[in-house]
Design an enzyme around this catalytic site. Structure first.
Site, PDB file in Angstrom:
ATOM      1  N   LYS A 121       1.434  -3.009   9.021  1.00  0.00           N
ATOM      2  CA  LYS A 121       2.636  -2.189   9.024  1.00  0.00           C
ATOM      3  C   LYS A 121       3.804  -3.050   9.485  1.00  0.00           C
ATOM      4  O   LYS A 121       3.851  -3.491  10.639  1.00  0.00           O
ATOM      5  CB  LYS A 121       2.446  -0.995   9.961  1.00  0.00           C
ATOM      6  N   GLY A 125       8.985   1.715   7.654  1.00  0.00           N
ATOM      7  CA  GLY A 125       8.753   0.428   7.028  1.00  0.00           C
ATOM      8  C   GLY A 125       7.620   0.464   6.024  1.00  0.00           C
ATOM      9  O   GLY A 125       7.099   1.520   5.658  1.00  0.00           O
ATOM     10  N   ASP A 167       4.175  14.029  14.716  1.00  0.00           N
ATOM     11  CA  ASP A 167       4.467  13.789  13.299  1.00  0.00           C
ATOM     12  C   ASP A 167       3.199  13.908  12.464  1.00  0.00           C
ATOM     13  O   ASP A 167       2.909  13.066  11.611  1.00  0.00           O
ATOM     14  CB  ASP A 167       5.107  12.413  13.105  1.00  0.00           C
ATOM     15  N   GLY A 204       6.270   4.067   4.726  1.00  0.00           N
ATOM     16  CA  GLY A 204       6.412   5.155   5.674  1.00  0.00           C
ATOM     17  C   GLY A 204       7.851   5.281   6.139  1.00  0.00           C
ATOM     18  O   GLY A 204       8.756   4.619   5.636  1.00  0.00           O
ATOM     19  N   GLY A 205       8.058   6.156   7.112  1.00  0.00           N
ATOM     20  CA  GLY A 205       9.404   6.371   7.612  1.00  0.00           C
ATOM     21  C   GLY A 205       9.974   5.169   8.330  1.00  0.00           C
ATOM     22  O   GLY A 205      11.184   5.069   8.508  1.00  0.00           O
ATOM     23  N   LEU A 233       0.818  -1.216   0.000  1.00  0.00           N
ATOM     24  CA  LEU A 233       0.000   0.000   0.000  1.00  0.00           C
ATOM     25  C   LEU A 233       0.846   1.258   0.000  1.00  0.00           C
ATOM     26  O   LEU A 233       0.451   2.279  -0.547  1.00  0.00           O
ATOM     27  CB  LEU A 233      -0.928   0.021   1.218  1.00  0.00           C
ATOM     28  N   GLY A 234       1.995   1.200   0.635  1.00  0.00           N
ATOM     29  CA  GLY A 234       2.827   2.390   0.727  1.00  0.00           C
ATOM     30  C   GLY A 234       4.030   2.134   1.592  1.00  0.00           C
ATOM     31  O   GLY A 234       4.260   1.031   2.094  1.00  0.00           O
ATOM     32  N   VAL A 240       3.847  -0.838   4.346  1.00  0.00           N
ATOM     33  CA  VAL A 240       2.483  -1.151   4.744  1.00  0.00           C
ATOM     34  C   VAL A 240       1.858  -1.996   3.641  1.00  0.00           C
ATOM     35  O   VAL A 240       1.961  -1.662   2.453  1.00  0.00           O
ATOM     36  CB  VAL A 240       1.653   0.129   4.965  1.00  0.00           C
TER      37      VAL A 240
END
Length: 846
Positions: A556, A540, A653, A537-538, A534-535, A542
């Site tokens: 995640k 790891g 964040d 992040g900072g 899916l994407g 997802v």
């Protein structure tokens, strides 16, 4: 000399006519009988509001000239209509476009050999005619009605003779009685506007599809049926089509019209190579933005894999396969990559052999094939299936709610497996093939059931074992027993003891957080396959997953080198498990397996806010009402964290990528790995490890490591400005001598030009006072000193109150550039870089 004078007499008369045109006071958008525009003086017609212009132009590197209509004041010229496509004006000739006294519009070129009429409207009128260029781009030749009714009669209009461009107000259609069509025709080449090899128009066979044809009759691309509301079902999700097209039937006329969203300038251009390009006008930069093109991938070309061949994208190339029960018509050609012959049935249907037993194979995510027979009176999928089953000539069916029951007979043409979305196609198969598939399904189901039973049994034993160990007070012994007998599960004690893992909910009740095995999550995510990603992040990746019960999840998977250790992991688990609010993402469970640490969240289908806000193809879906709802939802989520939660949490964040959107576009704050819990009397804290994202960090946190709830308020202000502008905060570097979005926004607000900040896609439809109020609130949230910033309860009050008395925001000192020479130097640098989107994990505060 005498012949020379006579040869140039037409040009002289044309010049005199142009002077008379000016002398008689004709308006800039109108020609009256005897008036003209000419290549000699470069005269043109400009519509009343300056949107379109009629004149002479030369395309590309060609020296030939054409009479055309284009968008006024936008460079390079983008024509929407060309009169003399097949008869250009030679470079050596002069020409004039004249409205004659007989009511005809004529394009005359003069040369040494005399006048030549190279194009005309072929209209004659007994009454006085007028030629006018409208702000919609339509050039209309009209005259007063001769009967007693009076009024104006349209004799000719340019919209009836489309060139390569389709815009708002034009009609793309067909006369069902005469067969006459209104189509868009490509240029012959990039420098030659003569009619080319491709045409685009409404399907003459009666469907609602739009086709691109090659050489007049060969299908090259098709849109799929119109769903009657928002889209063509043969086009993957396209926001530009939403609410834009409309299919109308008036008498024998059946045609599409298009209405651009937010009164923006949009044009559909059929390029010389058969690709339809959709352009949006970017007002701030005064350029045309190529929004998307079709077809560009090989699978998008009509019938790429031949009859009964299924096309799947492999990058831009096609990968072809035969449907189940089919085989290549020519195995040799198929293996050589020539798929035009397609596939034929390998096993005949039972009904073709006077037997019963045929069933259906479901193929999901499809562009449904061509030549569908539609039955709008069949109201559900079961009835559609029954209708197909009772008709042996029916080989497939599909049911689309907004289209109705669709049936196919014969070969299935133009089968394309979409990368996303698509529809279920049910292909009829003989019982023998279904029987073999059924055995495979039984085996797979049996194995799956066994695995589920084993998992449930082990989970029960684990719970019983832990319960017994707690009763005896032997925590350490329970750990050793658990790890030796059920090593694939981890208990809460892996978080350095139960005292460090929260065991009460917000209401003081004990909560039970499910603990997943690594194997379970690997199966759910297809072994963490790239197709499930899916994407990133900072900390790891997802992945999307599905539990055995059918529940969709987002997993995640923390990277071993991500910087988020056990502390951050434990932090996120404690916080999200305890905090329950409609605007916070919901944690479903977690997993520790060796070095692996995973969090399991609810799956939100619309992903993150930045995926919409900063994507030009999706930004239009976020109208102001939706954006304001997102703003308010984020604020209420922060209100819960800062005040209403017993823990009092600072997120640290907050940014667009950490705002997830559910199916109803409701926002949910996510990613609590950086969050910190404050005590009851605590207002701020200092840290030696500054974490977060530059561009969203408050000055006191980025420079001194001091954070508080006011740090989140600052981030919220940045996010609010991004939602209003539709641009990343990093895109404003050195814009009007500003270091970032804060300085730029303050400068426009101070100069009373704050409306220039508003995203052009919403500017025409939003409530300007409401947006301006939000801009001022955002500037209050991003003030340099934390003391000056309002707390979230006041922010919500200011945003939602129609008549607030808002304070005046202080001028930012950290975000305005003071040295123009330095700014200019930075602007000219070829390697200007930004760190505004970088997540910082180890920065020592002063």
């Amino acid at each position: 000399m005498l012949s020379f004078s006579f040869s140039f007499l037409p040009l002289f008369l044309s010049l005199i006519s142009s002077l008379c045109f000016l002398a008689h006071g004709a308006t800039n958008d109108t020609l009256n009988p005897g008036q003209s525009i000419s290549t000699i003086d470069g005269s043109t017609l400009v519509s009343e509001k300056g949107v379109f212009e009629l004149g002479f132009f030369s395309p590309g590197n060609s020296s030939n000239r054409y009479v055309a209509i284009w968008y006024h004041g936008i460079s390079p010229i983008a024509t929407i209509w060309i009169g003399n496509r097949e008869n250009p004006i030679p470079p050596s000739s002069s020409a004039s476009l004249t409205l004659t006294n007989s009511g005809n519009l004529e394009l005359v070129a003069g040369s040494a050999n005399g006048n030549v009429t190279i194009w005309s409207t072929n209209i004659t009128s007994q009454n006085s005619t007028t030629l006018k260029l409208g702000d919609d781009g339509n050039l209309i030749l009209s005259a007063a009605n001769s009967d007693a009714s009076g009024g104006i009669k349209v004799l000719w209009e340019s919209f009836d003779y489309m060139s390569d461009t389709f815009i708002q107000g034009m009609r793309m259609g067909i006369n069902t009685k005469t067969g006459e069509r209104q189509v868009v025709t490509s240029w012959r080449s990039p420098n030659d506007p003569a009619p080319g090899n491709f045409t685009m128009g409404l399907d003459p066979d009666g469907s609602t599809q739009v086709f691109i044809w090659k050489n007049g009759t060969t299908p090259y691309w098709r849109s799929g049926e119109w769903n009657g509301a928002s889209n063509f079902i043969g086009i993957p999700w396209r926001p530009l089509y939403s609410k834009g097209f409309d299919l109308q039937t008036v008498g024998n006329e059946r045609y599409y019209t298009y209405t651009a969203a937010n009164n923006s300038l949009q044009r559909f251009v059929l390029q010389w190579n058969g690709v339809e390009s959709i352009y949006l006008y970017e007002q701030q930069q005064n350029v045309w933005e190529d929004f998307w093109d079709q077809p560009v991938k090989q699978c998008e070309v009509y019938g790429a894999c031949g009859p009964n061949g299924l096309c799947t994208n492999n990058g831009d190339l096609a990968s072809c396969s035969c449907l189940d029960g089919f085989e290549p018509k020519s195995d040799k050609e198929w293996k050589a990559g020539n798929w035009s012959g397609g596939c034929v049935r390998r096993v005949a249907l039972d009904c073709q052999q006077n037997r019963s037993g045929d069933g259906y194979k479901t193929i999901p995510g499809m562009k449904l094939p061509d030549h569908a027979i539609r039955f709008q009176n069949i109201g559900d999928s079961d009835s559609c299936r029954s209708y197909c089953s009772n008709n042996c000539s029916c080989v497939a069916y599909a049911f689309v709610q907004t289209v109705g029951c669709m049936l196919w007979s014969g070969d299935l043409i133009d089968l394309y497996h979409f990368d996303v979305d698509g529809y279920d196609l049910f292909v009829k198969e003989p019982r023998s093939l279904l029987h073999s598939n059924h055995h495979v399904a039984i085996i797979a189901g049996t194995v799956s059931a066994a695995l589920v039973f084993l998992l449930v049994g082990c989970s029960f034993l684990w719970w019983k074992f832990i319960h017994r160990s707690k009763t005896k007070g032997s925590l350490n012994m329970s750990r050793r027993s658990q790890q030796s007998s059920l090593g694939f599960l981890r208990s809460r004690e892996d978080f350095s003891g139960p005292s460090q893992f929260a065991d009460e909910s917000e209401e003081g009740k004990k909560f039970e957080l499910p603990l997943f095995t690594f194997d379970c999550l690997a199966i759910a995510t297809n072994k963490f396959g790239s197709s499930n990603k899916l994407g990133e992040g900072g900390f790891g990746l997802v992945y999307k997953g599905m539990l055995p019960g059918g529940e969709e999840i987002a997993v995640k998977r923390l990277s071993a080198t991500s910087g988020q250790g056990v502390e951050e992991f434990k932090n996120e688990v404690i916080l999200i498990a305890k905090l329950q609010h409609r605007n916070l993402v919901r944690l479903l469970g977690c997993c520790i397996h060796g070095e692996e640490r995973l969090l399991v969240y609810e799956y939100l289908p619309n992903k993150s806010l930045d995926a919409f806000l900063f994507d030009p193809s999706k930004r239009g879906l976020l109208d102001w009402k939706t954006r304001f709802n997102i703003i308010e939802g984020i604020a209420r989520g922060l209100l819960y964290l800062h005040r209403d939660s017993r823990l009092r949490v600072v997120h640290r964040d907050l940014k667009a990528s950490n705002i997830l959107l559910d199916k109803d576009m409701e926002p949910k704050i996510s990613d609590f790995g950086m969050a910190r819990i404050f005590g009851g009397d605590q207002n701020q804290e200092n840290t030696n490890r500054v974490v977060g994202t530059l561009g969203y960090m408050s000055p006191e946190y980025a420079m001194e490591g001091i954070f508080s709830v006011k740090s989140d308020v600052y981030s919220f202000g940045i996010l609010l400005l991004e939602i209003i502008t539709g641009e990343r905060n990093s895109s404003f570097h050195y814009k009007d001598d500003s270091l970032n979005i804060v300085g730029y926004a303050y400068k426009l607000w101070y100069e009373e030009r704050a409306s220039d900040l508003i995203d052009p896609t919403i500017k025409e439809t939003c409530s300007i006072p409401e947006v301006l109020r939000c801009i001022q609130v955002a500037l209050l949230c991003v003030q340099d000193l934390a003391y000056d910033r309002p707390e979230i309860p006041l922010v919500i009050k200011m945003i939602t109150n129609d008549n607030p008395s808002l304070p005046v925001p202080r001028r930012p000192t950290f975000t305005l550039q003071g040295y123009s020479s330095e700014t200019s130097a930075m602007k000219s640098s070829d390697e200007l870089m930004t760190a505004c989107d970088v997540t910082i994990t180890r920065l020592q505060g002063r």
